[in-house]
Design a protein around this motif. Structure first.
Motif, PDB file in Angstrom:
ATOM      1  N   GLU A  85       0.816  -1.214   0.000  1.00 15.12           N
ATOM      2  CA  GLU A  85       0.000   0.000   0.000  1.00 15.12           C
ATOM      3  C   GLU A  85       0.851   1.266   0.000  1.00 15.12           C
ATOM      4  OE1 GLU A  85      -3.693   2.052   2.477  1.00 15.12           O
ATOM      5  OE2 GLU A  85      -2.850   0.141   3.147  1.00 15.12           O
ATOM      6  N   ALA A  86       1.933   1.293   0.785  1.00 13.86           N
ATOM      7  CA  ALA A  86       2.768   2.497   0.847  1.00 13.86           C
ATOM      8  C   ALA A  86       3.453   2.762  -0.483  1.00 13.86           C
ATOM      9  CB  ALA A  86       3.800   2.363   1.963  1.00 13.86           C
ATOM     10  N   ALA A  87       3.915   1.706  -1.139  1.00 20.97           N
ATOM     11  CA  ALA A  87       4.539   1.871  -2.456  1.00 20.97           C
ATOM     12  C   ALA A  87       3.508   2.360  -3.473  1.00 20.97           C
ATOM     13  CB  ALA A  87       5.159   0.556  -2.903  1.00 20.97           C
ATOM     14  N   TYR A  88       2.318   1.798  -3.419  1.00 18.68           N
ATOM     15  CA  TYR A  88       1.239   2.215  -4.314  1.00 18.68           C
ATOM     16  C   TYR A  88       0.907   3.689  -4.108  1.00 18.68           C
ATOM     17  CZ  TYR A  88      -3.700   2.545  -5.813  1.00 18.68           C
ATOM     18  OH  TYR A  88      -4.892   2.922  -6.361  1.00 18.68           O
ATOM     19  N   LEU A 102       9.888  13.174 -12.432  1.00 22.43           N
ATOM     20  CA  LEU A 102       9.745  13.047 -10.990  1.00 22.43           C
ATOM     21  C   LEU A 102      10.067  11.609 -10.605  1.00 22.43           C
ATOM     22  CD1 LEU A 102       6.327  14.898 -10.594  1.00 22.43           C
ATOM     23  CD2 LEU A 102       8.575  15.822  -9.996  1.00 22.43           C
ATOM     24  N   GLN A 103      10.520  11.405  -9.378  1.00 21.72           N
ATOM     25  CA  GLN A 103      10.880  10.055  -8.949  1.00 21.72           C
ATOM     26  C   GLN A 103      10.408   9.797  -7.525  1.00 21.72           C
ATOM     27  OE1 GLN A 103      15.181   9.561  -8.562  1.00 21.72           O
ATOM     28  NE2 GLN A 103      15.445  11.764  -8.234  1.00 21.72           N
ATOM     29  N   THR A 104      10.173   8.519  -7.251  1.00 24.60           N
ATOM     30  CA  THR A 104       9.819   8.072  -5.904  1.00 24.60           C
ATOM     31  C   THR A 104      10.235   6.602  -5.780  1.00 24.60           C
ATOM     32  OG1 THR A 104       8.058   8.035  -4.229  1.00 24.60           O
ATOM     33  CG2 THR A 104       7.452   7.357  -6.462  1.00 24.60           C
ATOM     34  N   LEU A 105       9.841   5.962  -4.716  1.00 28.89           N
ATOM     35  CA  LEU A 105      10.267   4.604  -4.367  1.00 28.89           C
ATOM     36  C   LEU A 105      11.788   4.553  -4.181  1.00 28.89           C
ATOM     37  CD1 LEU A 105       8.151   1.952  -6.321  1.00 28.89           C
ATOM     38  CD2 LEU A 105       7.691   3.104  -4.144  1.00 28.89           C
ATOM     39  N   PRO A 150       9.829  -1.685  -1.810  1.00 23.71           N
ATOM     40  CA  PRO A 150       8.373  -1.667  -1.619  1.00 23.71           C
ATOM     41  C   PRO A 150       7.881  -2.635  -0.556  1.00 23.71           C
ATOM     42  CG  PRO A 150       8.907  -1.592  -3.941  1.00 23.71           C
ATOM     43  CD  PRO A 150      10.202  -1.830  -3.222  1.00 23.71           C
ATOM     44  N   ALA A 151       8.542  -3.771  -0.413  1.00 23.76           N
ATOM     45  CA  ALA A 151       8.082  -4.772   0.544  1.00 23.76           C
ATOM     46  C   ALA A 151       8.300  -4.355   1.991  1.00 23.76           C
ATOM     47  CB  ALA A 151       8.796  -6.101   0.284  1.00 23.76           C
ATOM     48  N   SER A 152       9.169  -3.393   2.234  1.00 27.24           N
ATOM     49  CA  SER A 152       9.494  -3.005   3.613  1.00 27.24           C
ATOM     50  C   SER A 152       8.944  -1.634   3.983  1.00 27.24           C
ATOM     51  CB  SER A 152      11.011  -3.026   3.819  1.00 27.24           C
ATOM     52  OG  SER A 152      11.645  -2.067   2.993  1.00 27.24           O
ATOM     53  N   MET A 153       8.188  -1.010   3.096  1.00 28.37           N
ATOM     54  CA  MET A 153       7.708   0.348   3.338  1.00 28.37           C
ATOM     55  C   MET A 153       6.464   0.351   4.226  1.00 28.37           C
ATOM     56  SD  MET A 153       8.155   1.920  -0.511  1.00 28.37           S
ATOM     57  CE  MET A 153       7.285   3.440  -0.096  1.00 28.37           C
ATOM     58  N   ASP A 154       6.490   1.196   5.257  1.00 26.75           N
ATOM     59  CA  ASP A 154       5.317   1.400   6.113  1.00 26.75           C
ATOM     60  C   ASP A 154       4.591   2.693   5.770  1.00 26.75           C
ATOM     61  OD1 ASP A 154       5.694  -0.947   7.681  1.00 26.75           O
ATOM     62  OD2 ASP A 154       7.247   0.088   8.825  1.00 26.75           O
ATOM     63  N   LEU A 155       5.341   3.670   5.234  1.00 27.76           N
ATOM     64  CA  LEU A 155       4.780   4.959   4.856  1.00 27.76           C
ATOM     65  C   LEU A 155       5.206   5.276   3.427  1.00 27.76           C
ATOM     66  CD1 LEU A 155       5.580   7.007   8.088  1.00 27.76           C
ATOM     67  CD2 LEU A 155       3.337   6.148   7.383  1.00 27.76           C
ATOM     68  N   SER A 160      13.146   4.265  -7.819  1.00 28.48           N
ATOM     69  CA  SER A 160      12.862   3.173  -8.756  1.00 28.48           C
ATOM     70  C   SER A 160      11.714   3.489  -9.698  1.00 28.48           C
ATOM     71  CB  SER A 160      12.542   1.892  -7.985  1.00 28.48           C
ATOM     72  OG  SER A 160      13.693   1.375  -7.355  1.00 28.48           O
ATOM     73  N   PHE A 161      10.790   4.332  -9.257  1.00 29.88           N
ATOM     74  CA  PHE A 161       9.606   4.663 -10.059  1.00 29.88           C
ATOM     75  C   PHE A 161       9.728   6.103 -10.528  1.00 29.88           C
ATOM     76  CE2 PHE A 161       5.151   6.007 -10.628  1.00 29.88           C
ATOM     77  CZ  PHE A 161       4.685   4.988 -11.444  1.00 29.88           C
ATOM     78  N   VAL A 162       9.635   6.302 -11.828  1.00 31.61           N
ATOM     79  CA  VAL A 162       9.814   7.628 -12.426  1.00 31.61           C
ATOM     80  C   VAL A 162       8.563   7.991 -13.224  1.00 31.61           C
ATOM     81  CG1 VAL A 162      11.196   8.999 -14.035  1.00 31.61           C
ATOM     82  CG2 VAL A 162      12.312   7.321 -12.543  1.00 31.61           C
TER      83      VAL A 162
END
Length: 213
Positions: free
Chosen positions: A22-25, A179-182, A186-191, A203-205
């Motif tokens: 969910e946080a990665a999404y 723009l970039q994020t991640l 993703p598997a360890s993200m809480d926020l 990783s995501f652009v």
């Protein structure tokens, strides 16, 4: 030929990724939303809409995809489904103001034709936003290493940001931005991760451009 079979066969698995990451999404969603103008739902289309995980919360009203199973999910999320492929969009010239592609560009047969079609259907001043896992980012490198074992990415061709920017320029888009994020796994993200300008660390652009007025 469009990549359809894995999305037909693993529709539930596709949707579960967003539920379990969910946080990665939310990070990806924020990055795609950032360059978009105010959305007119009936004049905005996501190409490669999948199950509508991005189109619905972004208020994008139209969704093009070659997979009937995915289009049924998108319709259930309130997106008007249109069966078709990115290289030959079943839309009129200058008929939309926003085109979005999210994790789609690596599955198209022809990147240049896809961008030309996006330019064709956009009216003057219209915005294109392309979100994708960058080829040389941490996640892109991992996906390429495990490509043969992942049903979704077996047939993918990962794209580098400079190559996509060059292709957008050749297609006639102006005012490009990235723009970039991640920045995390993703598997360890809480926020959610932040959205920052540029590329190379995340990783995501999301690369965006505009049709000249």
């Amino acid at each position: 030929m469009p990549v359809v079979e894995p999305f037909e066969d693993h529709t539930d698995r596709y949707d579960r990724w967003f539920e379990t990451h969910e946080a990665a999404y939310e990070s990806e969603l924020a990055a795609v939303r950032a360059p978009l103008p105010t959305i007119e739902p009936d004049r905005a289309v996501e190409v490669g809409v999948g199950s509508g995980q991005f189109a619905a919360p972004l208020d994008v009203g139209l969704g093009v995809d070659p997979s009937p199973a995915m289009l049924r999910r998108a319709r259930d999320r309130g997106v008007t489904p249109i069966q078709g492929v990115a290289e030959s969009l079943p839309l009129r010239d200058d008929s939309v103001s926003t085109v979005v592609l999210v994790t789609t560009i690596c599955f198209v047969d022809d990147v240049e034709r896809t961008l030309a079609e996006a330019h064709r259907v956009l009216g003057p001043g219209g915005t294109l936003a392309v979100g994708f896992v960058a080829r040389d980012g941490p996640l892109g490198e991992r996906y390429r290493e495990k490509q043969c074992s992942n049903p979704f990415y077996q047939d993918a061709t990962f794209v580098a940001v400079p190559d996509l920017l060059d292709a957008m320029a050749a297609a006639g888009f102006v005012d490009w931005a990235a723009l970039q994020t991640l920045f995390s796994d993703p598997a360890s993200m809480d926020l959610p991760d932040p959205v920052r300008e540029g590329w190379g660390d995340g990783s995501f652009v999301v690369v965006s451009g505009r049709v000249p007025d």
